[in-house]
Design a protein around this motif. Structure first.
Motif, PDB file in Angstrom:
ATOM      1  N   TRP A  87      41.934 -48.147 -15.472  1.00 34.47           N
ATOM      2  CA  TRP A  87      40.479 -47.985 -16.216  1.00 34.47           C
ATOM      3  C   TRP A  87      40.086 -46.444 -15.637  1.00 34.47           C
ATOM      4  O   TRP A  87      39.533 -45.706 -16.502  1.00 34.47           O
ATOM      5  CB  TRP A  87      39.469 -48.763 -15.480  1.00 34.47           C
ATOM      6  CG  TRP A  87      39.563 -50.084 -16.112  1.00 34.47           C
ATOM      7  CD1 TRP A  87      40.117 -51.266 -15.579  1.00 34.47           C
ATOM      8  CD2 TRP A  87      38.894 -50.421 -17.430  1.00 34.47           C
ATOM      9  NE1 TRP A  87      39.985 -52.182 -16.717  1.00 34.47           N
ATOM     10  CE2 TRP A  87      39.301 -51.732 -17.431  1.00 34.47           C
ATOM     11  CE3 TRP A  87      38.283 -49.541 -18.507  1.00 34.47           C
ATOM     12  CZ2 TRP A  87      39.030 -52.433 -18.750  1.00 34.47           C
ATOM     13  CZ3 TRP A  87      38.054 -50.194 -19.724  1.00 34.47           C
ATOM     14  CH2 TRP A  87      38.489 -51.610 -19.825  1.00 34.47           C
ATOM     15  N   ARG A  88      40.461 -45.701 -14.531  1.00 27.05           N
ATOM     16  CA  ARG A  88      40.383 -44.399 -14.435  1.00 27.05           C
ATOM     17  C   ARG A  88      41.201 -43.496 -15.348  1.00 27.05           C
ATOM     18  O   ARG A  88      40.730 -42.483 -15.711  1.00 27.05           O
ATOM     19  CB  ARG A  88      40.610 -43.959 -12.879  1.00 27.05           C
ATOM     20  CG  ARG A  88      40.131 -44.561 -11.994  1.00 27.05           C
ATOM     21  CD  ARG A  88      38.656 -44.057 -11.866  1.00 27.05           C
ATOM     22  NE  ARG A  88      38.254 -42.677 -11.446  1.00 27.05           N
ATOM     23  CZ  ARG A  88      37.373 -41.928 -11.461  1.00 27.05           C
ATOM     24  NH1 ARG A  88      36.348 -42.278 -11.801  1.00 27.05           N
ATOM     25  NH2 ARG A  88      37.634 -40.494 -10.994  1.00 27.05           N
ATOM     26  N   GLY A  89      42.314 -43.860 -15.618  1.00 27.90           N
ATOM     27  CA  GLY A  89      43.087 -43.309 -16.645  1.00 27.90           C
ATOM     28  C   GLY A  89      42.524 -43.219 -17.888  1.00 27.90           C
ATOM     29  O   GLY A  89      42.664 -42.425 -18.675  1.00 27.90           O
ATOM     30  N   ARG A  90      41.591 -44.272 -18.232  1.00 24.40           N
ATOM     31  CA  ARG A  90      41.193 -44.224 -19.665  1.00 24.40           C
ATOM     32  C   ARG A  90      39.921 -43.321 -19.983  1.00 24.40           C
ATOM     33  O   ARG A  90      39.678 -42.866 -20.972  1.00 24.40           O
ATOM     34  CB  ARG A  90      40.621 -45.651 -19.906  1.00 24.40           C
ATOM     35  CG  ARG A  90      41.780 -46.639 -20.034  1.00 24.40           C
ATOM     36  CD  ARG A  90      41.199 -48.091 -20.185  1.00 24.40           C
ATOM     37  NE  ARG A  90      42.112 -49.188 -19.810  1.00 24.40           N
ATOM     38  CZ  ARG A  90      42.194 -50.372 -20.699  1.00 24.40           C
ATOM     39  NH1 ARG A  90      41.053 -50.732 -21.462  1.00 24.40           N
ATOM     40  NH2 ARG A  90      42.879 -51.535 -20.467  1.00 24.40           N
ATOM     41  N   LYS A  92      36.235 -41.684 -18.739  1.00 23.19           N
ATOM     42  CA  LYS A  92      34.622 -42.029 -19.067  1.00 23.19           C
ATOM     43  C   LYS A  92      34.290 -42.634 -20.357  1.00 23.19           C
ATOM     44  O   LYS A  92      33.477 -43.437 -20.361  1.00 23.19           O
ATOM     45  CB  LYS A  92      33.745 -40.789 -18.871  1.00 23.19           C
ATOM     46  CG  LYS A  92      32.315 -40.775 -18.491  1.00 23.19           C
ATOM     47  CD  LYS A  92      31.697 -39.733 -18.152  1.00 23.19           C
ATOM     48  CE  LYS A  92      30.343 -39.821 -17.793  1.00 23.19           C
ATOM     49  NZ  LYS A  92      29.408 -38.673 -17.260  1.00 23.19           N
ATOM     50  N   LEU A  93      34.804 -42.260 -21.493  1.00 24.70           N
ATOM     51  CA  LEU A  93      34.444 -42.722 -22.728  1.00 24.70           C
ATOM     52  C   LEU A  93      34.929 -44.226 -22.917  1.00 24.70           C
ATOM     53  O   LEU A  93      34.536 -44.754 -23.813  1.00 24.70           O
ATOM     54  CB  LEU A  93      35.064 -41.916 -23.638  1.00 24.70           C
ATOM     55  CG  LEU A  93      34.480 -40.496 -23.757  1.00 24.70           C
ATOM     56  CD1 LEU A  93      35.167 -39.555 -24.977  1.00 24.70           C
ATOM     57  CD2 LEU A  93      33.057 -40.423 -23.879  1.00 24.70           C
ATOM     58  N   SER A  94      35.525 -44.761 -22.088  1.00 21.13           N
ATOM     59  CA  SER A  94      36.185 -45.968 -22.053  1.00 21.13           C
ATOM     60  C   SER A  94      35.111 -46.992 -21.859  1.00 21.13           C
ATOM     61  O   SER A  94      35.181 -48.175 -22.580  1.00 21.13           O
ATOM     62  CB  SER A  94      37.443 -46.500 -20.879  1.00 21.13           C
ATOM     63  OG  SER A  94      36.723 -46.502 -19.970  1.00 21.13           O
ATOM     64  N   ALA A  95      33.948 -46.642 -21.513  1.00 23.88           N
ATOM     65  CA  ALA A  95      32.704 -47.517 -21.454  1.00 23.88           C
ATOM     66  C   ALA A  95      32.190 -47.866 -22.686  1.00 23.88           C
ATOM     67  O   ALA A  95      31.421 -48.620 -22.737  1.00 23.88           O
ATOM     68  CB  ALA A  95      31.611 -46.660 -20.655  1.00 23.88           C
TER      69      ALA A  95
END
Length: 121
Positions: A87-90, A92-95
């Motif tokens: 998730w960190r690799g994805r 901030k926009l992963s939200a």
């Protein structure tokens, strides 16, 4: 030929029939929440999300103990770290992704089904 097909089926059957252990899912929820907390612009919200990650970790370790893992904390840490790094690799926009929404719903419904208070109001 028939024997080799049968051998492949017999060898892979146990792996395909196994469901993911509940402790693994709980650890992944912990990693998910832990990865999201630094992305929060509101410090109070970030603290709330970080506390949720800690609560998930505690629940996952307890579940792993119940499942009979020899090193419950180490087992949970492995899956928590993998989820966190994913998730960190994805970023901030992963939200804003559907995958994010699915995981948030999954973790919240899992908490509810297990009677866990993960995100207090």
């Amino acid at each position: 030929m028939r024997r080799s097909i049968l051998a492949v089926v017999l060898v892979t059957l146990p792996f395909t029939a196994q469901a993911q252990l509940l402790s693994q899912s709980m650890a992944q929820c912990s990693g998910f929440f832990h990865a999201m907390s630094p992305f929060m612009s509101d410090p109070a919200r970030a603290e709330k999300v970080d506390k949720a990650a800690i609560a998930w970790r505690a629940a996952a370790v307890s579940q792993a103990q119940g499942e009979g893992h020899i090193d419950p904390a180490g087992y949970v840490a492995r899956y928590q770290r993998e989820s966190y790094e994913d998730w960190r690799g994805r970023g901030k926009l992963s939200a804003f992704s559907e995958d994010f929404r699915d995981w948030a719903k999954y973790c919240n419904s899992l908490a509810k089904s297990k009677g866990l208070t993960i995100m207090p109001d």
